[in-house]
Design a protein around this motif. Structure first.
Motif, PDB file in Angstrom:
ATOM      1  N   MET A   1      67.820  36.421  13.228  1.00 39.03           N
ATOM      2  CA  MET A   1      67.115  37.248  14.195  1.00 39.03           C
ATOM      3  C   MET A   1      65.629  37.251  13.808  1.00 39.03           C
ATOM      4  SD  MET A   1      67.963  41.135  15.534  1.00 39.03           S
ATOM      5  CE  MET A   1      69.343  41.252  14.477  1.00 39.03           C
ATOM      6  N   SER A   2      64.783  37.053  14.776  1.00 38.12           N
ATOM      7  CA  SER A   2      63.360  36.981  14.484  1.00 38.12           C
ATOM      8  C   SER A   2      62.768  38.377  14.289  1.00 38.12           C
ATOM      9  CB  SER A   2      62.627  36.255  15.618  1.00 38.12           C
ATOM     10  OG  SER A   2      62.654  37.050  16.773  1.00 38.12           O
ATOM     11  N   LEU A   3      61.611  38.402  13.708  1.00 38.12           N
ATOM     12  CA  LEU A   3      60.928  39.677  13.444  1.00 38.12           C
ATOM     13  C   LEU A   3      60.582  40.397  14.744  1.00 38.12           C
ATOM     14  CD1 LEU A   3      59.657  41.546  11.338  1.00 38.12           C
ATOM     15  CD2 LEU A   3      57.554  40.223  11.556  1.00 38.12           C
ATOM     16  N   THR A   4      60.177  39.661  15.754  1.00 42.90           N
ATOM     17  CA  THR A   4      59.827  40.269  17.039  1.00 42.90           C
ATOM     18  C   THR A   4      61.048  40.943  17.667  1.00 42.90           C
ATOM     19  OG1 THR A   4      58.213  38.518  17.362  1.00 42.90           O
ATOM     20  CG2 THR A   4      58.813  39.811  19.282  1.00 42.90           C
ATOM     21  N   THR A   5      62.176  40.276  17.615  1.00 44.83           N
ATOM     22  CA  THR A   5      63.400  40.856  18.176  1.00 44.83           C
ATOM     23  C   THR A   5      63.795  42.119  17.427  1.00 44.83           C
ATOM     24  OG1 THR A   5      64.104  38.615  18.720  1.00 44.83           O
ATOM     25  CG2 THR A   5      65.773  40.331  18.811  1.00 44.83           C
ATOM     26  N   THR A   6      63.676  42.099  16.107  1.00 47.35           N
ATOM     27  CA  THR A   6      64.017  43.273  15.296  1.00 47.35           C
ATOM     28  C   THR A   6      63.121  44.453  15.642  1.00 47.35           C
ATOM     29  OG1 THR A   6      64.677  41.790  13.513  1.00 47.35           O
ATOM     30  CG2 THR A   6      64.330  44.102  12.942  1.00 47.35           C
ATOM     31  N   ILE A   7      61.838  44.216  15.760  1.00 45.04           N
ATOM     32  CA  ILE A   7      60.889  45.296  16.072  1.00 45.04           C
ATOM     33  C   ILE A   7      61.161  45.849  17.469  1.00 45.04           C
ATOM     34  CG2 ILE A   7      58.457  45.800  16.496  1.00 45.04           C
ATOM     35  CD1 ILE A   7      57.803  43.868  14.215  1.00 45.04           C
ATOM     36  N   LEU A   8      61.409  44.973  18.429  1.00 45.62           N
ATOM     37  CA  LEU A   8      61.700  45.440  19.786  1.00 45.62           C
ATOM     38  C   LEU A   8      62.997  46.240  19.837  1.00 45.62           C
ATOM     39  CD1 LEU A   8      60.632  42.393  21.984  1.00 45.62           C
ATOM     40  CD2 LEU A   8      59.542  44.634  21.812  1.00 45.62           C
ATOM     41  N   MET A   9      64.004  45.818  19.098  1.00 39.87           N
ATOM     42  CA  MET A   9      65.261  46.573  19.073  1.00 39.87           C
ATOM     43  C   MET A   9      65.067  47.940  18.432  1.00 39.87           C
ATOM     44  SD  MET A   9      68.112  43.651  18.267  1.00 39.87           S
ATOM     45  CE  MET A   9      69.371  44.873  17.981  1.00 39.87           C
ATOM     46  N   LEU A  10      64.259  48.026  17.393  1.00 37.98           N
ATOM     47  CA  LEU A  10      63.963  49.325  16.778  1.00 37.98           C
ATOM     48  C   LEU A  10      63.243  50.245  17.769  1.00 37.98           C
ATOM     49  CD1 LEU A  10      62.826  48.404  13.162  1.00 37.98           C
ATOM     50  CD2 LEU A  10      64.717  49.877  13.813  1.00 37.98           C
ATOM     51  N   ILE A  11      62.260  49.700  18.471  1.00 39.91           N
ATOM     52  CA  ILE A  11      61.504  50.523  19.430  1.00 39.91           C
ATOM     53  C   ILE A  11      62.412  50.998  20.554  1.00 39.91           C
ATOM     54  CG2 ILE A  11      59.681  50.439  21.169  1.00 39.91           C
ATOM     55  CD1 ILE A  11      58.142  48.605  19.228  1.00 39.91           C
ATOM     56  N   PHE A  12      63.220  50.110  21.112  1.00 38.10           N
ATOM     57  CA  PHE A  12      64.115  50.509  22.198  1.00 38.10           C
ATOM     58  C   PHE A  12      65.184  51.485  21.709  1.00 38.10           C
ATOM     59  CE2 PHE A  12      62.762  46.478  24.404  1.00 38.10           C
ATOM     60  CZ  PHE A  12      62.047  47.137  25.380  1.00 38.10           C
ATOM     61  N   GLY A  13      65.624  51.326  20.468  1.00 40.16           N
ATOM     62  CA  GLY A  13      66.574  52.278  19.900  1.00 40.16           C
ATOM     63  C   GLY A  13      65.968  53.670  19.772  1.00 40.16           C
ATOM     64  N   TRP A  14      64.738  53.732  19.263  1.00 44.84           N
ATOM     65  CA  TRP A  14      64.063  55.029  19.139  1.00 44.84           C
ATOM     66  C   TRP A  14      63.843  55.656  20.508  1.00 44.84           C
ATOM     67  CZ3 TRP A  14      59.933  52.649  15.448  1.00 44.84           C
ATOM     68  CH2 TRP A  14      60.438  52.600  14.161  1.00 44.84           C
ATOM     69  N   LEU A  15      63.464  54.841  21.473  1.00 50.55           N
ATOM     70  CA  LEU A  15      63.239  55.375  22.817  1.00 50.55           C
ATOM     71  C   LEU A  15      64.531  55.895  23.440  1.00 50.55           C
ATOM     72  CD1 LEU A  15      60.702  52.842  24.357  1.00 50.55           C
ATOM     73  CD2 LEU A  15      60.280  55.208  23.680  1.00 50.55           C
ATOM     74  N   SER A  16      65.627  55.201  23.217  1.00 51.88           N
ATOM     75  CA  SER A  16      66.886  55.674  23.786  1.00 51.88           C
ATOM     76  C   SER A  16      67.340  56.975  23.124  1.00 51.88           C
ATOM     77  CB  SER A  16      67.967  54.603  23.664  1.00 51.88           C
ATOM     78  OG  SER A  16      68.250  54.358  22.311  1.00 51.88           O
ATOM     79  N   VAL A  17      67.147  57.101  21.822  1.00 52.18           N
ATOM     80  CA  VAL A  17      67.502  58.346  21.133  1.00 52.18           C
ATOM     81  C   VAL A  17      66.602  59.485  21.601  1.00 52.18           C
ATOM     82  CG1 VAL A  17      67.522  59.493  18.878  1.00 52.18           C
ATOM     83  CG2 VAL A  17      68.519  57.228  19.129  1.00 52.18           C
ATOM     84  N   ALA A  18      65.308  59.221  21.727  1.00 54.25           N
ATOM     85  CA  ALA A  18      64.380  60.259  22.191  1.00 54.25           C
ATOM     86  C   ALA A  18      64.706  60.695  23.618  1.00 54.25           C
ATOM     87  CB  ALA A  18      62.942  59.738  22.107  1.00 54.25           C
ATOM     88  N   THR A  19      65.069  59.752  24.464  1.00 58.11           N
ATOM     89  CA  THR A  19      65.431  60.093  25.833  1.00 58.11           C
ATOM     90  C   THR A  19      66.695  60.947  25.884  1.00 58.11           C
ATOM     91  OG1 THR A  19      64.451  58.022  26.583  1.00 58.11           O
ATOM     92  CG2 THR A  19      65.937  59.125  28.105  1.00 58.11           C
ATOM     93  N   ALA A  20      67.684  60.591  25.062  1.00 55.23           N
ATOM     94  CA  ALA A  20      68.922  61.369  25.028  1.00 55.23           C
ATOM     95  C   ALA A  20      68.667  62.781  24.515  1.00 55.23           C
ATOM     96  CB  ALA A  20      69.949  60.663  24.151  1.00 55.23           C
ATOM     97  N   MET A  21      67.819  62.918  23.493  1.00 49.72           N
ATOM     98  CA  MET A  21      67.508  64.252  22.971  1.00 49.72           C
ATOM     99  C   MET A  21      66.750  65.080  23.996  1.00 49.72           C
ATOM    100  SD  MET A  21      66.539  63.274  19.050  1.00 49.72           S
ATOM    101  CE  MET A  21      65.942  64.887  18.673  1.00 49.72           C
TER     102      MET A  21
END
Length: 54
Positions: A1-21
């Motif tokens: 997995m490339s670094l760009t994909t990892t960073i994007l997945m982290l950002i989208f994960g944080w956004l989904s958690v923040a949206t759910a909260m």
């Protein structure tokens, strides 16, 4: 997995958690805060305690 994909997945994960909260907090706040349609005049309650006994 490339670094760009990892960073994007982290950002989208944080956004989904923040949206759910945020959704949960707004849901609880709306449940406990009466809206303008639900506001009614409070009915007077009879006095209770020592003052009502006399």
């Amino acid at each position: 997995m490339s670094l760009t994909t990892t960073i994007l997945m982290l950002i989208f994960g944080w956004l989904s958690v923040a949206t759910a909260m945020l959704w949960g907090v707004l849901r609880i706040a709306r449940r406990h805060h009466p809206g303008p349609a639900r506001q009614t005049q409070p009915t007077p309650k009879p006095a209770r305690g020592h003052a009502a006994a006399h």
